[in-house]
Enzyme design. Sequence first.
Site, short mmCIF file in Angstrom:
data_model
loop_
_atom_site.label_atom_id
_atom_site.label_comp_id
_atom_site.label_asym_id
_atom_site.label_seq_id
_atom_site.Cartn_x
_atom_site.Cartn_y
_atom_site.Cartn_z
N HIS A 130 -9.60 44.11 79.52
CA HIS A 130 -9.61 44.62 79.85
C HIS A 130 -10.92 44.81 80.18
CE1 HIS A 130 -6.19 46.42 78.41
NE2 HIS A 130 -6.99 47.97 78.85
N GLU B 190 -9.40 52.02 80.13
CA GLU B 190 -8.34 53.16 80.20
C GLU B 190 -8.34 54.44 80.67
OE1 GLU B 190 -4.98 52.25 79.29
OE2 GLU B 190 -5.46 50.57 78.91
N ASP C 57 0.45 44.13 80.53
CA ASP C 57 -0.62 44.30 79.09
C ASP C 57 -0.33 45.60 78.27
OD1 ASP C 57 -3.90 44.06 78.51
OD2 ASP C 57 -4.12 45.04 79.20
N SER C 58 -1.29 45.66 77.18
CA SER C 58 -1.63 47.09 76.04
C SER C 58 -1.48 47.80 77.52
CB SER C 58 -2.38 46.55 75.57
OG SER C 58 -3.69 46.46 76.04
N CYS D 290 -2.21 39.95 78.75
CA CYS D 290 -3.25 40.64 77.78
C CYS D 290 -3.66 38.97 76.09
CB CYS D 290 -2.45 41.35 76.43
SG CYS D 290 -3.06 42.36 75.48
N CYS E 163 -10.51 39.82 76.27
CA CYS E 163 -9.67 40.80 76.77
C CYS E 163 -9.96 41.44 77.68
CB CYS E 163 -10.37 42.05 75.21
SG CYS E 163 -9.79 43.68 75.98
#
Length: 267
Positions: free
Chosen positions: A189, A155, A14-15, A77, A187
Amino acid sequence: MIDNFNTQPIGVFDSGVGGLSVLQEIHKLLPHENLIYIADSKYAPYGEKSRDYIKQRSQKIANFLLKKNIKTLVVACNTATAAAVDSLRQQLPIPIVGLEPAIKPAVKISKTGVVGVLATQQTLQSKRLTSLTIKHALHTKVLAQPCPGLVEKVEANHLDRYDTRQLIKQYTLPLLKQQVDTLILGCTHYPFLNNTIRMIVGDDIKILDTGKPVALQLQRILKRQQLLNLSSCAGRLHFYNSSQLHQHTQTMQQLWHQKIDIRLLLL
Ligand code: DGL
């Protein structure tokens, strides 16, 4: 009967830390599989980068994972799937599982006929999402809501801070005013913000993410291709992050709820 000990790992990337929400479901469903997770936190968020940039990063990460002898790749992602999964599929000799916002199940359960998709700008403007909407939501209103800033909050592990709640209010409340009864977390996240989102939108709104369906899809593919690891040993997990910032590695530890060893990914 053990007829297959396919111990090659599965690569998941993932990013950033968001794909851990998918990794958790994979590990739960397939506890004997060896897994390698890559968080590209140094280069996150992908959602505000160009398609070419995301393709390049995805390719580099996939090549790194191929050298680790992975048997399957999970692009955990939505943004990287929208930008890069087609070219990865053309180039990589292994099965690839991508992620897409849960439009189809949302359409099925919505009673008002209005659903909201929370995702990055890149995902929302992708051809993949347009064709998904045309295919499954002809008679449903799909309201697309970009959520800049939310990936950064995850993050930083700021899951329930005042400014995170303000952002979520800003993105969700206008949707509720337009009769949305189902919210799609497009997403990886955002599932980590699930409790905060729930507090803001209330109990009547359905919230969907794709972690579990993706784990099931991966299981189907491994079975079909006879790639399952049927050993009874617990799978080994390896974690990498392209960022060595304490903040990122600490967030990974906290979201995984266990002390983990995180290696630096130099790509
Ligand atoms: N987890 C990524 C996704 O599913 C976040 C994208 C980003 O880094 O902006 O879209």
